[in-house]
Design a protein around this motif. Structure first.
Motif, PDB file in Angstrom:
ATOM      1  N   TYR A 285       0.865  -1.179   0.000  1.00  0.00           N
ATOM      2  CA  TYR A 285       0.000   0.000   0.000  1.00  0.00           C
ATOM      3  C   TYR A 285       0.903   1.231   0.000  1.00  0.00           C
ATOM      4  O   TYR A 285       1.738   1.387   0.887  1.00  0.00           O
ATOM      5  CB  TYR A 285      -0.904  -0.003   1.231  1.00  0.00           C
ATOM      6  N   VAL A 286       0.747   2.089  -0.997  1.00  0.00           N
ATOM      7  CA  VAL A 286       1.600   3.268  -1.116  1.00  0.00           C
ATOM      8  C   VAL A 286       0.774   4.509  -1.409  1.00  0.00           C
ATOM      9  O   VAL A 286      -0.343   4.422  -1.929  1.00  0.00           O
ATOM     10  CB  VAL A 286       2.667   3.116  -2.237  1.00  0.00           C
ATOM     11  N   TRP A 287       1.347   5.656  -1.054  1.00  0.00           N
ATOM     12  CA  TRP A 287       0.881   6.926  -1.582  1.00  0.00           C
ATOM     13  C   TRP A 287       1.963   7.359  -2.537  1.00  0.00           C
ATOM     14  O   TRP A 287       3.134   7.456  -2.155  1.00  0.00           O
ATOM     15  CB  TRP A 287       0.676   7.985  -0.498  1.00  0.00           C
ATOM     16  N   ALA A 288       1.600   7.593  -3.788  1.00  0.00           N
ATOM     17  CA  ALA A 288       2.589   7.926  -4.807  1.00  0.00           C
ATOM     18  C   ALA A 288       2.316   9.292  -5.417  1.00  0.00           C
ATOM     19  O   ALA A 288       1.169   9.656  -5.687  1.00  0.00           O
ATOM     20  CB  ALA A 288       2.588   6.872  -5.909  1.00  0.00           C
ATOM     21  N   LEU A 289       3.404  10.018  -5.621  1.00  0.00           N
ATOM     22  CA  LEU A 289       3.385  11.240  -6.417  1.00  0.00           C
ATOM     23  C   LEU A 289       4.063  10.862  -7.718  1.00  0.00           C
ATOM     24  O   LEU A 289       5.215  10.425  -7.725  1.00  0.00           O
ATOM     25  CB  LEU A 289       4.160  12.354  -5.718  1.00  0.00           C
ATOM     26  N   ILE A 290       3.338  10.970  -8.819  1.00  0.00           N
ATOM     27  CA  ILE A 290       3.860  10.606 -10.129  1.00  0.00           C
ATOM     28  C   ILE A 290       3.718  11.845 -11.006  1.00  0.00           C
ATOM     29  O   ILE A 290       2.615  12.365 -11.172  1.00  0.00           O
ATOM     30  CB  ILE A 290       3.100   9.403 -10.718  1.00  0.00           C
ATOM     31  N   GLN A 291       4.848  12.310 -11.525  1.00  0.00           N
ATOM     32  CA  GLN A 291       4.855  13.602 -12.214  1.00  0.00           C
ATOM     33  C   GLN A 291       5.675  13.526 -13.494  1.00  0.00           C
ATOM     34  O   GLN A 291       6.783  13.004 -13.491  1.00  0.00           O
ATOM     35  CB  GLN A 291       5.459  14.666 -11.285  1.00  0.00           C
ATOM     36  N   GLU A 292       5.106  14.045 -14.554  1.00  0.00           N
ATOM     37  CA  GLU A 292       5.836  14.176 -15.806  1.00  0.00           C
ATOM     38  C   GLU A 292       6.611  15.488 -15.778  1.00  0.00           C
ATOM     39  O   GLU A 292       6.093  16.519 -15.350  1.00  0.00           O
ATOM     40  CB  GLU A 292       4.862  14.199 -16.991  1.00  0.00           C
ATOM     41  N   TYR A 293       7.864  15.427 -16.218  1.00  0.00           N
ATOM     42  CA  TYR A 293       8.677  16.633 -16.360  1.00  0.00           C
ATOM     43  C   TYR A 293       9.167  16.715 -17.796  1.00  0.00           C
ATOM     44  O   TYR A 293       9.678  15.745 -18.344  1.00  0.00           O
ATOM     45  CB  TYR A 293       9.876  16.618 -15.408  1.00  0.00           C
ATOM     46  N   VAL A 294       9.007  17.900 -18.377  1.00  0.00           N
ATOM     47  CA  VAL A 294       9.433  18.157 -19.744  1.00  0.00           C
ATOM     48  C   VAL A 294      10.611  19.118 -19.673  1.00  0.00           C
ATOM     49  O   VAL A 294      10.512  20.179 -19.046  1.00  0.00           O
ATOM     50  CB  VAL A 294       8.289  18.777 -20.574  1.00  0.00           C
ATOM     51  N   GLN A 295      11.717  18.738 -20.297  1.00  0.00           N
ATOM     52  CA  GLN A 295      12.887  19.603 -20.264  1.00  0.00           C
ATOM     53  C   GLN A 295      12.738  20.738 -21.267  1.00  0.00           C
ATOM     54  O   GLN A 295      12.461  20.513 -22.442  1.00  0.00           O
ATOM     55  CB  GLN A 295      14.157  18.814 -20.552  1.00  0.00           C
ATOM     56  N   LYS A 296      12.897  21.950 -20.785  1.00  0.00           N
ATOM     57  CA  LYS A 296      12.848  23.166 -21.606  1.00  0.00           C
ATOM     58  C   LYS A 296      14.168  23.887 -21.393  1.00  0.00           C
ATOM     59  O   LYS A 296      14.351  24.583 -20.403  1.00  0.00           O
ATOM     60  CB  LYS A 296      11.691  24.075 -21.195  1.00  0.00           C
ATOM     61  N   GLY A 297      15.115  23.692 -22.302  1.00  0.00           N
ATOM     62  CA  GLY A 297      16.440  24.282 -22.137  1.00  0.00           C
ATOM     63  C   GLY A 297      17.146  23.636 -20.961  1.00  0.00           C
ATOM     64  O   GLY A 297      17.296  22.423 -20.909  1.00  0.00           O
ATOM     65  N   ASP A 298      17.513  24.441 -19.970  1.00  0.00           N
ATOM     66  CA  ASP A 298      18.227  23.899 -18.815  1.00  0.00           C
ATOM     67  C   ASP A 298      17.325  23.717 -17.598  1.00  0.00           C
ATOM     68  O   ASP A 298      17.795  23.500 -16.491  1.00  0.00           O
ATOM     69  CB  ASP A 298      19.413  24.798 -18.460  1.00  0.00           C
ATOM     70  N   ARG A 299      16.018  23.784 -17.785  1.00  0.00           N
ATOM     71  CA  ARG A 299      15.101  23.584 -16.655  1.00  0.00           C
ATOM     72  C   ARG A 299      14.005  22.585 -17.032  1.00  0.00           C
ATOM     73  O   ARG A 299      13.813  22.271 -18.197  1.00  0.00           O
ATOM     74  CB  ARG A 299      14.516  24.901 -16.186  1.00  0.00           C
ATOM     75  N   PHE A 300      13.323  22.114 -16.007  1.00  0.00           N
ATOM     76  CA  PHE A 300      12.232  21.165 -16.191  1.00  0.00           C
ATOM     77  C   PHE A 300      10.911  21.843 -15.873  1.00  0.00           C
ATOM     78  O   PHE A 300      10.807  22.573 -14.897  1.00  0.00           O
ATOM     79  CB  PHE A 300      12.395  19.960 -15.260  1.00  0.00           C
ATOM     80  N   GLU A 301       9.901  21.589 -16.700  1.00  0.00           N
ATOM     81  CA  GLU A 301       8.550  22.065 -16.438  1.00  0.00           C
ATOM     82  C   GLU A 301       7.650  20.872 -16.199  1.00  0.00           C
ATOM     83  O   GLU A 301       7.808  19.823 -16.820  1.00  0.00           O
ATOM     84  CB  GLU A 301       8.027  22.883 -17.621  1.00  0.00           C
ATOM     85  N   GLN A 302       6.693  21.044 -15.293  1.00  0.00           N
ATOM     86  CA  GLN A 302       5.765  19.964 -14.990  1.00  0.00           C
ATOM     87  C   GLN A 302       4.789  19.773 -16.130  1.00  0.00           C
ATOM     88  O   GLN A 302       4.292  20.735 -16.706  1.00  0.00           O
ATOM     89  CB  GLN A 302       5.003  20.250 -13.702  1.00  0.00           C
ATOM     90  N   GLY A 303       4.534  18.507 -16.435  1.00  0.00           N
ATOM     91  CA  GLY A 303       3.496  18.138 -17.387  1.00  0.00           C
ATOM     92  C   GLY A 303       2.347  17.537 -16.603  1.00  0.00           C
ATOM     93  O   GLY A 303       1.932  18.066 -15.585  1.00  0.00           O
ATOM     94  N   SER A 304       1.867  16.401 -17.047  1.00  0.00           N
ATOM     95  CA  SER A 304       0.778  15.736 -16.336  1.00  0.00           C
ATOM     96  C   SER A 304       1.309  15.120 -15.042  1.00  0.00           C
ATOM     97  O   SER A 304       2.501  14.859 -14.903  1.00  0.00           O
ATOM     98  CB  SER A 304       0.139  14.672 -17.223  1.00  0.00           C
ATOM     99  N   GLY A 305       0.411  14.915 -14.094  1.00  0.00           N
ATOM    100  CA  GLY A 305       0.834  14.347 -12.825  1.00  0.00           C
ATOM    101  C   GLY A 305      -0.342  13.862 -12.005  1.00  0.00           C
ATOM    102  O   GLY A 305      -1.500  14.150 -12.318  1.00  0.00           O
ATOM    103  N   MET A 306      -0.010  13.112 -10.975  1.00  0.00           N
ATOM    104  CA  MET A 306      -1.040  12.616 -10.062  1.00  0.00           C
ATOM    105  C   MET A 306      -0.438  12.359  -8.698  1.00  0.00           C
ATOM    106  O   MET A 306       0.761  12.118  -8.567  1.00  0.00           O
ATOM    107  CB  MET A 306      -1.673  11.329 -10.605  1.00  0.00           C
ATOM    108  N   SER A 307      -1.273  12.408  -7.695  1.00  0.00           N
ATOM    109  CA  SER A 307      -0.901  12.081  -6.331  1.00  0.00           C
ATOM    110  C   SER A 307      -2.056  11.275  -5.769  1.00  0.00           C
ATOM    111  O   SER A 307      -3.177  11.787  -5.681  1.00  0.00           O
ATOM    112  CB  SER A 307      -0.686  13.369  -5.533  1.00  0.00           C
ATOM    113  N   ALA A 308      -1.782  10.005  -5.425  1.00  0.00           N
ATOM    114  CA  ALA A 308      -2.890   9.135  -5.033  1.00  0.00           C
ATOM    115  C   ALA A 308      -2.398   7.909  -4.276  1.00  0.00           C
ATOM    116  O   ALA A 308      -1.243   7.506  -4.417  1.00  0.00           O
ATOM    117  CB  ALA A 308      -3.643   8.676  -6.280  1.00  0.00           C
ATOM    118  N   PRO A 309      -3.305   7.282  -3.525  1.00  0.00           N
ATOM    119  CA  PRO A 309      -2.976   5.995  -2.914  1.00  0.00           C
ATOM    120  C   PRO A 309      -3.140   4.886  -3.947  1.00  0.00           C
ATOM    121  O   PRO A 309      -3.996   4.985  -4.836  1.00  0.00           O
ATOM    122  CB  PRO A 309      -4.012   5.862  -1.794  1.00  0.00           C
TER     123      PRO A 309
END
Length: 143
Positions: free
Chosen positions: A46-70
């Protein structure tokens, strides 16, 4: 009370980042999670997970789709290995409380109901640290 499962954290990372959520913006999926409990009889974690897409834009990452759920992760019953065979998420809306009740032991339900702000804050901090370490390692290789 449930019995403890010997968890392979690399397998957990692999499964959560490849099997639970698809990236929607062409980025990479990252995960941070907290194990809430395990059950050897049912072969469940049984876990609580944060799952997040990151898209690289130059030298930084921007968040894409994501979820936080058990989630309930179902693993094989082989004592020699730990392979996740599947998972289950509670449904949204009015189904959510019923699914929590049927999917998780009572002490886990109490820990995550209605929403575990402390756990989620900790997982966000862990995720930010992972991204920062990745960026630092990548910049170190470029020098």
């Amino acid at each position: 009370m449930s019995q403890s499962v010997s968890v392979n954290h690399q397998e957990m990372e692999r499964y959560l980042s490849t099997e639970v959520m698809e990236p929607n913006f062409g980025g990479d999926v990252w995960t941070s999670y907290q194990i809430l409990d395990t059950n050897t009889t049912k072969h469940e974690v049984y876990v609580w997970a944060l799952i997040q897409e990151y898209v690289q834009k130059g030298d930084r990452f921007e968040q894409g789709s994501g979820m936080s759920a058990p989630l309930v992760l179902y693993h094989d019953d082989d004592d020699e290995s730990f392979t996740i065979q599947g998972h289950r998420l509670p449904r949204d809306g009015s189904y959510y409380p019923t699914d929590l009740w049927t999917m998780f032991p009572i002490h886990v339900q109490l820990a995550i109901s209605p929403h575990p702000d402390g756990i989620v804050t900790k997982l966000h901090a862990q995720m930010e640290e992972k991204i920062l370490l990745h960026q630092q390692a990548k910049h170190g290789k470029e020098d």
